[in-house]
Every structure is written in C-alpha cells, then in structure tokens.
Design an enzyme around this catalytic site. Structure first.
Site, mmCIF file in Angstrom:
data_model
loop_
_atom_site.group_PDB
_atom_site.id
_atom_site.type_symbol
_atom_site.label_atom_id
_atom_site.label_comp_id
_atom_site.label_asym_id
_atom_site.label_seq_id
_atom_site.Cartn_x
_atom_site.Cartn_y
_atom_site.Cartn_z
ATOM 1 N N TYR A 24 92.947 23.191 35.060
ATOM 2 C CA TYR A 24 92.448 22.314 33.988
ATOM 3 C C TYR A 24 91.819 23.110 32.835
ATOM 4 O O TYR A 24 92.290 23.059 31.690
ATOM 5 C CB TYR A 24 91.443 21.332 34.607
ATOM 6 C CG TYR A 24 90.657 20.498 33.639
ATOM 7 C CD1 TYR A 24 91.270 19.839 32.573
ATOM 8 C CD2 TYR A 24 89.276 20.337 33.807
ATOM 9 C CE1 TYR A 24 90.529 19.055 31.696
ATOM 10 C CE2 TYR A 24 88.537 19.549 32.951
ATOM 11 C CZ TYR A 24 89.167 18.919 31.885
ATOM 12 O OH TYR A 24 88.429 18.150 31.029
ATOM 13 N N ASN A 49 97.886 30.882 41.983
ATOM 14 C CA ASN A 49 98.679 30.599 43.193
ATOM 15 C C ASN A 49 99.133 29.134 43.268
ATOM 16 O O ASN A 49 99.731 28.723 44.265
ATOM 17 C CB ASN A 49 97.902 30.982 44.471
ATOM 18 C CG ASN A 49 96.690 30.087 44.706
ATOM 19 O OD1 ASN A 49 96.409 29.175 43.926
ATOM 20 N ND2 ASN A 49 95.971 30.355 45.789
ATOM 21 N N ASN A 89 96.074 24.390 43.156
ATOM 22 C CA ASN A 89 95.561 23.137 42.582
ATOM 23 C C ASN A 89 96.117 22.921 41.177
ATOM 24 O O ASN A 89 95.426 22.442 40.294
ATOM 25 C CB ASN A 89 94.028 23.161 42.555
ATOM 26 C CG ASN A 89 93.453 21.777 42.315
ATOM 27 O OD1 ASN A 89 94.005 20.780 42.801
ATOM 28 N ND2 ASN A 89 92.371 21.693 41.558
ATOM 29 N N ASP A 136 98.114 35.208 44.457
ATOM 30 C CA ASP A 136 96.786 34.863 44.961
ATOM 31 C C ASP A 136 95.811 35.995 44.632
ATOM 32 O O ASP A 136 96.173 37.173 44.777
ATOM 33 C CB ASP A 136 96.897 34.655 46.489
ATOM 34 C CG ASP A 136 95.699 33.933 47.046
ATOM 35 O OD1 ASP A 136 94.579 34.486 47.012
ATOM 36 O OD2 ASP A 136 95.880 32.786 47.512
ATOM 37 N N SER A 183 78.878 28.024 37.006
ATOM 38 C CA SER A 183 78.661 26.585 36.899
ATOM 39 C C SER A 183 77.174 26.275 36.794
ATOM 40 O O SER A 183 76.336 27.008 37.345
ATOM 41 C CB SER A 183 79.223 25.929 38.166
ATOM 42 O OG SER A 183 78.818 24.585 38.255
ATOM 43 N N TYR A 203 80.299 25.274 47.927
ATOM 44 C CA TYR A 203 80.928 25.547 46.621
ATOM 45 C C TYR A 203 79.916 26.224 45.696
ATOM 46 O O TYR A 203 80.184 27.273 45.104
ATOM 47 C CB TYR A 203 81.453 24.245 45.976
ATOM 48 C CG TYR A 203 81.758 24.422 44.505
ATOM 49 C CD1 TYR A 203 82.863 25.174 44.090
ATOM 50 C CD2 TYR A 203 80.915 23.885 43.516
ATOM 51 C CE1 TYR A 203 83.125 25.371 42.735
ATOM 52 C CE2 TYR A 203 81.169 24.082 42.166
ATOM 53 C CZ TYR A 203 82.274 24.824 41.789
ATOM 54 O OH TYR A 203 82.519 25.038 40.446
ATOM 55 N N LYS A 214 79.602 30.226 44.027
ATOM 56 C CA LYS A 214 79.419 30.611 42.617
ATOM 57 C C LYS A 214 78.195 31.513 42.481
ATOM 58 O O LYS A 214 78.221 32.527 41.770
ATOM 59 C CB LYS A 214 79.232 29.363 41.735
ATOM 60 C CG LYS A 214 80.484 28.531 41.578
ATOM 61 C CD LYS A 214 81.503 29.246 40.712
ATOM 62 C CE LYS A 214 82.884 28.646 40.804
ATOM 63 N NZ LYS A 214 83.926 29.451 40.192
ATOM 64 N N GLY A 265 72.921 15.145 47.322
ATOM 65 C CA GLY A 265 73.079 16.406 46.594
ATOM 66 C C GLY A 265 73.025 16.244 45.081
ATOM 67 O O GLY A 265 72.955 17.228 44.354
ATOM 68 N N ASP A 266 73.089 14.985 44.585
ATOM 69 C CA ASP A 266 73.031 14.768 43.130
ATOM 70 C C ASP A 266 71.615 14.956 42.598
ATOM 71 O O ASP A 266 70.644 14.602 43.264
ATOM 72 C CB ASP A 266 73.475 13.342 42.782
ATOM 73 C CG ASP A 266 74.979 13.233 42.619
ATOM 74 O OD1 ASP A 266 75.669 14.265 42.675
ATOM 75 O OD2 ASP A 266 75.464 12.095 42.444
#
Ligand code: NAD
Ligand code: UD1
Length: 350
Positions: A13, A34, A37, A60, A126, A150, A154, A303-304
């Site tokens: 994206y 790769n 996604n 990859d 992020s 995730y 990062k 988690g928000d």
C-alpha cells in the site's frame, strides 16, 4: 551522486504510492517484494501510472542469497525498507512469524547492505512505538513502549538501528514513524487492498460504503475525547509518500554537505499534527461521498489508546516537509479507489 534506491515491500500500500513519488522526483527504483500481502497487479498499475515498466524482483528479505544477487547487480544509493507484516491481531496469534519476518528479515537486510557497503536506510516505523502517550501531541523524544508483537517488532528494529549507528558511524538511518495512513492515488488505480475483513478504520468504512460489509462497529464511545470516540492523526498516503522523498533528499544532502553526524539514527514522525475522531471521520466520509455508513457503538478494542496525534514540527524543520491534504481529500480518494475497485486488485497472485 547515485540515485538508485532499493524499495523493499514496494508492491504494498504505502510502497506503491511511494514508488510513484520517487520516480517523479527522479529516483531510479528497484522493487523487492515477496508478494505475501500484495500483487503483481499493483506493480503493473504503478508501471502504467509512471509510463514505464518498474523493475520488480520477487524475493524475501530473509533470503540473503537473493538479496546478495540484487545488491551485486545494482549500484544502490540506499534502501527504503517497507517490507513487513502489519496486522496487530495476527501478530498476537503468530508472534514468531512477526519476529522472524519483521526483525530477522531486517537483520538479514542490514547484513547484506553492510556486506555491499550500502549504509543509507529509511525504515517504516510506526506511531505504535509510543504506546499509550503521556503527552499530546507526541514528539519524537516521547517514551516508547508496545503491547503487542507487531509493535514490539517495530520497536526492536528501532533499537537495532540505534545500536548499529553507535557501533559504526558510517550508517545513516532514518526511522519514519507513520501515524494513520489512509487515502489513495487520485487516479483511483492504486490503493489499500486488505486481505479478509479490514482491521483498520478507513478500509472498514469504505467497504461498508461499497456494500461489502453491513455495518461499522465503533470501538468505544466513552473515551475522554470531544465525542467519546478515539482520536487519531490520519495522514494521506500521498503526503506520506512525499515524506519519504523528503527523507531521502535530506539524507543525500547531509552527505553532500558533510553533516552526516546529524543523522546516524534519526526518528521522525510523519503525521499531520491534527487529531480527528472516529465519528468525525465517518461523518466526513458520508458528506463527501453521499454514502450513509450504518454504525453501532461497541466495547473498546483491547490495546487501543484514546488519543494519538503527532507533533509534526521535526519533519517540517529538518525535511522541509509537511502534510498538505485534508480529511476531505482522504475520504474522496479512498472512495474513488474503493468504488472503482470494489474487490481491490481482485487476484492477489496474478
Ligand atoms: P503492506 O502490507 O501493504 O506492504 C508491505 C509489503 O511488504 C507487502 O507488499 C508485502 O508483500 C511485503 N513483504 C512483507 N514481508 C516481506 C518479506 N519478508 N520479504 C519481502 N517482502 C515482504 O503494508 P503497508 O501499509 O504498505 O506498510 C508498509 C510498512 O509500513 C510496513 O512495514 C508497516 O508495518 C509499516 N506501517 C504501516 C502502517 C499502516 O497503517 N499501513 C502504519 C505504520 C507503519
Ligand atoms: C492500528 C494498530 C497499530 C498499527 C495501525 C496501522 C491496534 C491497537 N493498533 O492503529 O498498531 O500501527 O493500526 O496498521 O490495532 N476503529 C473502530 N472500528 C473499526 C476499526 C477501528 O472504531 O472497525 C477505531 C479504533 O478503535 C481507533 C480508530 O478507529 O480508535 C483507528 O483504528 P485503526 O485504523 O485500527 O488504527 P489504530 O488503532 O490507530
């Protein structure tokens, strides 16, 4: 100076939009992905948009041999490293996959870069590394903490880059901390194409609008915010793409004027500096598109955080970059992409 850039994850994206911006800025790009996604169709469409066939290698980042071949046959200035897995829920279910792909994969990439003496890197970090922020807006010196694999992946890469910069001062490492990327190219040809049901807000809204999903669940209306819903710093992917060009230009310029000391490991927020609530985004989407978005309030998502928006002043000061596009344009361009491509790129592995 060399202007060839390796773009890992360039079929994805943010990568696909950045490829166009890099091409327009005169960079020569090679995409390495790769396709775990993304799809060849995205590459084909980027090629159409730039009017020439993009150089694409299916590979990859954990494959050191293949990466070695790529570095030995190209004279790169540096790497923009988007390749990574990004689903928070999947990372909780499959932490080893996330650490292997995002952390081990980055180590392999860095090792191969070192072997070939290419030490300029722009990494996709992020705002998730800030966890639950103590103060708003969030600046780059805010404490870092994460609550899911995730985010940890990062953060781990950021620590690795910091240590690398200390160990060897010939590395120039920029970590761009993205806030909430949304929107699409104005052509409607490329955009975000999530697998399965989207986790993120904007693709969920647009799939409700196009009739693929019935109703949006708004996770919590009891936050201490203007309307009780969560607040985020949504940033148009086109602005984000320009932020990468600005980061590369800065890196190049610091090398030319012999001021590399200012880089080493340099974290920079890419956000607009403005917070928008979930309900405000839903209402703007409806105003812009004329599509009603049925929604219901549900419990908060684990988690928000209540509010998260950037201090964008470091990017403006150092890179001369700031986000220009509004929430209205983010909604318009998302809808243009979604309505023209209700099934995204359709076939993921053409
Ligand atoms: P994306 O999934 O669309 O793009 C990532 C690309 O990397 C995909 O094309 C995928 O096929 C490729 N990839 C994954 N693992 C790979 C591997 N081992 N080897 C080679 N290619 C691999 O995601 P995106 O939204 O474009 O995000 C790009 C980067 O930015 C990611 O690292 C992501 O974690 C980070 N990021 C994204 C967001 C967001 O909201 N989209 C926010 C903050 C940070
Ligand atoms: C999420 C991830 C973050 C990741 C980012 C980009 C979590 C906890 N955080 O950020 O680590 O970097 O995506 O991939 O998953 N919302 C709804 N209904 C929905 C979806 C979202 O109400 O169906 C709300 C959320 O509660 C939040 C806001 O919309 O308040 C934005 O959510 P989302 O788009 O998922 O982004 P983040 O949670 O900020």
């Amino acid at each position: 100076m060399k202007n060839k850039i390796l773009v890992t994850g360039g079929a994805g994206y943010i990568g696909s939009h950045t490829c166009i911006a890099l091409h327009e800025a005169g960079y020569d790009i090679v995409v390495y992905d790769n396709l775990s996604n993304s799809s060849r169709e995205a590459i084909r469409r980027v090629s159409n948009l730039i009017g020439e066939s993009i150089k694409f290698i299916e590979g990859d980042i954990r494959d050191d041999e293949m990466l070695g071949q790529v570095f030995s046959s190209n004279d790169f200035f540096g790497v923009i490293h988007f390749a990574g897995l990004k689903s928070v829920s999947e990372s909780v279910a499959e932490p080893l996959l996330y650490y292997d792909n995002n952390v081990s994969g980055t180590i392999t990439l860095l090792e191969v870069m070192a072997e070939y003496g290419i030490k300029n890197l722009v990494f996709s970090s992020s705002a998730t590394v800030y966890g639950d922020p103590e103060t708003l807006p969030i600046d780059e010196s805010s404490p870092r903490s994460c609550t899911n694999p995730y985010g940890q992946s990062k953060l781990a890469v950021e620590y690795i880059l910091e240590d690398l910069a200390v160990s060897d001062n010939s590395w120039n490492l920029i970590a761009l901390r993205y806030f909430n990327p949304v929107g699409a190219h104005s052509s409607g040809q490329i955009g975000e194409d999530p697998n399965d049901i989207p986790n993120n807000l904007m693709p969920y809204i647009s799939q409700v609008a196009v009739g693929k999903l019935e109703k949006l669940s708004i996770f919590g209306n009891d936050y201490r915010t203007i309307d009780g819903t969560g607040i985020r710093d949504f940033i148009h992917v086109i602005d984000l793409a320009q932020g990468h060009v600005a980061a590369l230009n800065y890196l190049k310029n610091q090398i030319i004027i012999n001021k590399r000391d200012s880089i080493r490991f340099l974290p920079i927020n890419l956000g607009t500096g403005n917070g928008t609530s979930v309900l405000e985004l839903v209402n703007t989407f409806t105003e812009v598109t004329g599509k009603a978005i049925p929604y219901q309030f549900t419990d908060r998502r684990k988690g928000d955080v209540a509010s998260c928006y950037a201090s964008a002043s470091k990017a403006k000061f150092l890179l001369g970059w700031e986000a220009k596009l509004s929430i209205t344009e983010m909604c318009q361009d998302t809808w243009n992409w979604q309505s023209n491509n209700p099934n995204g790129y359709s076939v993921k592995d053409i």
